[in-house]
Design an enzyme around this catalytic site. Sequence first.
Site, PDB file in Angstrom:
ATOM      1  N   ALA A  65       0.934  -1.361  -0.049  1.00 43.75           N
ATOM      2  CA  ALA A  65       0.103   0.120   0.094  1.00 43.75           C
ATOM      3  C   ALA A  65       1.081   1.086   0.063  1.00 43.75           C
ATOM      4  O   ALA A  65       2.025   1.063   0.337  1.00 43.75           O
ATOM      5  CB  ALA A  65      -0.875  -0.060   1.320  1.00 43.75           C
ATOM      6  N   GLY A 108       0.550  -5.144   1.058  1.00 40.47           N
ATOM      7  CA  GLY A 108      -0.504  -5.054   0.194  1.00 40.47           C
ATOM      8  C   GLY A 108      -0.132  -5.874  -1.276  1.00 40.47           C
ATOM      9  O   GLY A 108      -1.051  -6.494  -1.854  1.00 40.47           O
ATOM     10  N   GLU A 111      -0.174  -9.604  -0.460  1.00 40.12           N
ATOM     11  CA  GLU A 111      -1.593  -9.666  -0.545  1.00 40.12           C
ATOM     12  C   GLU A 111      -2.546  -9.993  -1.609  1.00 40.12           C
ATOM     13  O   GLU A 111      -3.288 -10.596  -1.802  1.00 40.12           O
ATOM     14  CB  GLU A 111      -2.262  -8.854   0.945  1.00 40.12           C
ATOM     15  CG  GLU A 111      -1.791  -8.843   1.954  1.00 40.12           C
ATOM     16  CD  GLU A 111      -2.091  -7.965   2.898  1.00 40.12           C
ATOM     17  OE1 GLU A 111      -1.957  -6.632   2.646  1.00 40.12           O
ATOM     18  OE2 GLU A 111      -2.494  -8.036   4.030  1.00 40.12           O
ATOM     19  N   GLU A 131       4.977  -5.278   7.032  1.00 38.87           N
ATOM     20  CA  GLU A 131       4.366  -3.817   7.747  1.00 38.87           C
ATOM     21  C   GLU A 131       4.701  -3.815   9.101  1.00 38.87           C
ATOM     22  O   GLU A 131       4.690  -2.540   9.577  1.00 38.87           O
ATOM     23  CB  GLU A 131       2.728  -4.319   7.483  1.00 38.87           C
ATOM     24  CG  GLU A 131       2.152  -4.309   6.357  1.00 38.87           C
ATOM     25  CD  GLU A 131       2.152  -5.502   5.696  1.00 38.87           C
ATOM     26  OE1 GLU A 131       2.939  -6.687   5.861  1.00 38.87           O
ATOM     27  OE2 GLU A 131       1.082  -5.714   4.609  1.00 38.87           O
TER      28      GLU A 131
HETATM   29  N1  DAK Z   1       4.641   3.197  -0.693  1.00 35.96           N
HETATM   30  C1  DAK Z   1       5.280   4.287  -1.109  1.00 35.96           C
HETATM   31  N2  DAK Z   1       6.346   4.550  -2.053  1.00 35.96           N
HETATM   32  C2  DAK Z   1       6.948   3.399  -2.143  1.00 35.96           C
HETATM   33  C3  DAK Z   1       6.484   2.305  -1.413  1.00 35.96           C
HETATM   34  C4  DAK Z   1       5.466   2.020  -0.506  1.00 35.96           C
HETATM   35  N3  DAK Z   1       4.891   0.835  -0.113  1.00 35.96           N
HETATM   36  N4  DAK Z   1       7.623   1.355  -1.805  1.00 35.96           N
HETATM   37  C5  DAK Z   1       8.432   2.082  -2.530  1.00 35.96           C
HETATM   38  N5  DAK Z   1       8.187   3.279  -2.809  1.00 35.96           N
HETATM   39  C6  DAK Z   1       8.701   4.396  -3.408  1.00 35.96           C
HETATM   40  C7  DAK Z   1       9.796   4.896  -2.649  1.00 35.96           C
HETATM   41  O1  DAK Z   1       9.607   5.720  -1.523  1.00 35.96           O
HETATM   42  C8  DAK Z   1      10.781   5.455  -3.716  1.00 35.96           C
HETATM   43  O2  DAK Z   1      10.269   6.748  -3.876  1.00 35.96           O
HETATM   44  P1  DAK Z   1      11.162   8.002  -4.031  1.00 35.96           P
HETATM   45  O3  DAK Z   1      11.795   8.252  -2.817  1.00 35.96           O
HETATM   46  O4  DAK Z   1      12.033   7.863  -5.326  1.00 35.96           O
HETATM   47  O5  DAK Z   1      10.301   9.031  -4.358  1.00 35.96           O
HETATM   48  C9  DAK Z   1      10.439   4.502  -5.022  1.00 35.96           C
HETATM   49  O6  DAK Z   1       9.483   3.804  -4.635  1.00 35.96           O
HETATM   50  C10 DAK Z   1      11.638   3.416  -4.989  1.00 35.96           C
HETATM   51  O7  DAK Z   1      11.807   2.676  -4.159  1.00 35.96           O
HETATM   52  P2  DAK Z   1      13.101   2.707  -2.991  1.00 35.96           P
HETATM   53  O8  DAK Z   1      14.095   3.779  -3.457  1.00 35.96           O
HETATM   54  O9  DAK Z   1      12.938   2.522  -1.388  1.00 35.96           O
HETATM   55  O10 DAK Z   1      13.913   1.459  -3.721  1.00 35.96           O
HETATM   56  P3  DAK Z   1      14.834   0.152  -3.201  1.00 35.96           P
HETATM   57  O11 DAK Z   1      15.113  -0.434  -4.268  1.00 35.96           O
HETATM   58  O12 DAK Z   1      15.852   0.986  -2.533  1.00 35.96           O
HETATM   59  O13 DAK Z   1      13.944  -0.707  -1.926  1.00 35.96           O
HETATM   60  C11 DAK Z   1      11.910  -1.723  -1.159  1.00 35.96           C
HETATM   61  C12 DAK Z   1      12.705  -1.394  -2.584  1.00 35.96           C
HETATM   62  C13 DAK Z   1      10.686  -2.444  -1.860  1.00 35.96           C
HETATM   63  C14 DAK Z   1      12.818  -2.555  -0.563  1.00 35.96           C
HETATM   64  C15 DAK Z   1      11.507  -0.313  -0.548  1.00 35.96           C
HETATM   65  O14 DAK Z   1      10.927   0.554  -1.461  1.00 35.96           O
HETATM   66  C16 DAK Z   1      10.517  -0.727   0.764  1.00 35.96           C
HETATM   67  O15 DAK Z   1      10.906  -1.310   1.660  1.00 35.96           O
HETATM   68  N6  DAK Z   1       9.193  -0.199   0.236  1.00 35.96           N
HETATM   69  C17 DAK Z   1       7.999  -0.362   1.334  1.00 35.96           C
HETATM   70  C18 DAK Z   1       7.908  -1.924   1.333  1.00 35.96           C
HETATM   71  C19 DAK Z   1       6.674  -1.926   2.545  1.00 35.96           C
HETATM   72  O16 DAK Z   1       6.851  -1.861   3.600  1.00 35.96           O
HETATM   73  N7  DAK Z   1       5.342  -2.278   2.082  1.00 35.96           N
HETATM   74  C20 DAK Z   1       4.280  -2.576   2.936  1.00 35.96           C
HETATM   75  C21 DAK Z   1       3.841  -1.269   2.801  1.00 35.96           C
HETATM   76  S1  DAK Z   1       2.272  -1.434   4.123  1.00 35.96           S
HETATM   77  C22 DAK Z   1      -5.172  -1.819   5.056  1.00 35.96           C
HETATM   78  C23 DAK Z   1      -4.755  -3.070   4.395  1.00 35.96           C
HETATM   79  C24 DAK Z   1      -3.353  -3.293   4.084  1.00 35.96           C
HETATM   80  C25 DAK Z   1      -2.497  -2.519   4.150  1.00 35.96           C
HETATM   81  C26 DAK Z   1      -3.034  -1.188   4.620  1.00 35.96           C
HETATM   82  C27 DAK Z   1      -4.283  -0.853   4.652  1.00 35.96           C
HETATM   83  N8  DAK Z   1      -6.482  -1.802   5.220  1.00 35.96           N
HETATM   84  C28 DAK Z   1      -7.606  -2.707   5.207  1.00 35.96           C
HETATM   85  C29 DAK Z   1      -6.891  -0.210   5.321  1.00 35.96           C
HETATM   86  C30 DAK Z   1      -1.380  -2.852   3.670  1.00 35.96           C
HETATM   87  C31 DAK Z   1      -0.208  -1.954   4.249  1.00 35.96           C
HETATM   88  C32 DAK Z   1       1.121  -2.154   3.378  1.00 35.96           C
HETATM   89  O17 DAK Z   1       1.286  -2.753   2.215  1.00 35.96           O
END
Ligand code: DAK
Length: 257
Positions: A65, A108, A111, A131
């Site tokens: 997400a 997400g 998921e 998360e």
């Molecule tokens: N959201 C927003 N931006 C993201 C992102 C994300 N999940 N993942 C990556 N990006 C963006 C980065 O911020 C970066 O943007 P800029 O800084 O260039 O503007 C760009 O994509 C490239 O990412 P990185 O520079 O970080 O690239 P790397 O290769 O160094 O790292 C990575 C890749 C995938 C390991 C890293 O980007 C990362 O850790 N990303 C976050 C992964 C994460 O934590 N995902 C879980 C998110 S929370 C709900 C139900 C479910 C959910 C929410 C609510 N409800 C029922 C209401 C689910 C929640 C989630 O999924």
Amino acid sequence: MEFIKVTPNYAPHIALIELNRPKELNALNLQLMGELRDALKALDQEDEVRVIVITGNERAFAAGADIKQMAGKGTIDMWKVDQFSTWDQINKTRKPIIAAVSGFALGGGCELAMSCDMIVASETAQFGQPEIKIGVMPGAGGTQRLTRAIGKAKAMELVLTGRFIKAEEALSYGLINQIVPVELYLEESIKLAKEIASMSPIATQMAKEAVKRSFETHLDEGLHFERKNFYMLFAAEDQKEGMNAFVEKRKPEFKGK
Ligand code: DAK
């Protein structure tokens, strides 16, 4: 559609949905999820389409997400928007959905892949529910679908540590169907889709429904449901065509009738 690209006739009877926010690693923002919901709903009603393939790009299926969109939100904001209720549409989709995953399928994104019916992964695919590392927990089925797919011990480990697993590990746990070279992940997904699309679409949809039911019910009820769908298929022309073709030693031509 700004954040997804939909090709309803990518191949005969096969629709392709490409997640298209490459700079953000296909982070699932509200608009993207809304577009995905609308596309699935439309394709599910389109008679020509028998199988749907959802993909991202080589670097990311979806990195979760959109954290930037969620960061400042409060409980009521999240509840009001309820972005992930749009995922109900994925679960309601009758047609088989294949996730063609390369690169990151996280949070997400993992998921979303698990909400599809099968996952074809490239050798570079990585799955995870990170998360916990940003102070929350899976919210769109991660604790439930991952546990059903790979068992409690490993699901607990992934959900509590947030670590990523590579395609090989995901295959060994039964999370995905197959691993293919990165340059072939879409091609192989389409190949699988074509195989399924050559069957009776009525039978594939009823079979999908019955397999999914096994997760939601006890054995007796599931067997009853399966039998009911089996009998129902005898109302379809496709059943006659399939069985007659076998008897006549020819290839069946299923019409979805
Ligand atoms: N959201 C927003 N931006 C993201 C992102 C994300 N999940 N993942 C990556 N990006 C963006 C980065 O911020 C970066 O943007 P800029 O800084 O260039 O503007 C760009 O994509 C490239 O990412 P990185 O520079 O970080 O690239 P790397 O290769 O160094 O790292 C990575 C890749 C995938 C390991 C890293 O980007 C990362 O850790 N990303 C976050 C992964 C994460 O934590 N995902 C879980 C998110 S929370 C709900 C139900 C479910 C959910 C929410 C609510 N409800 C029922 C209401 C689910 C929640 C989630 O999924």
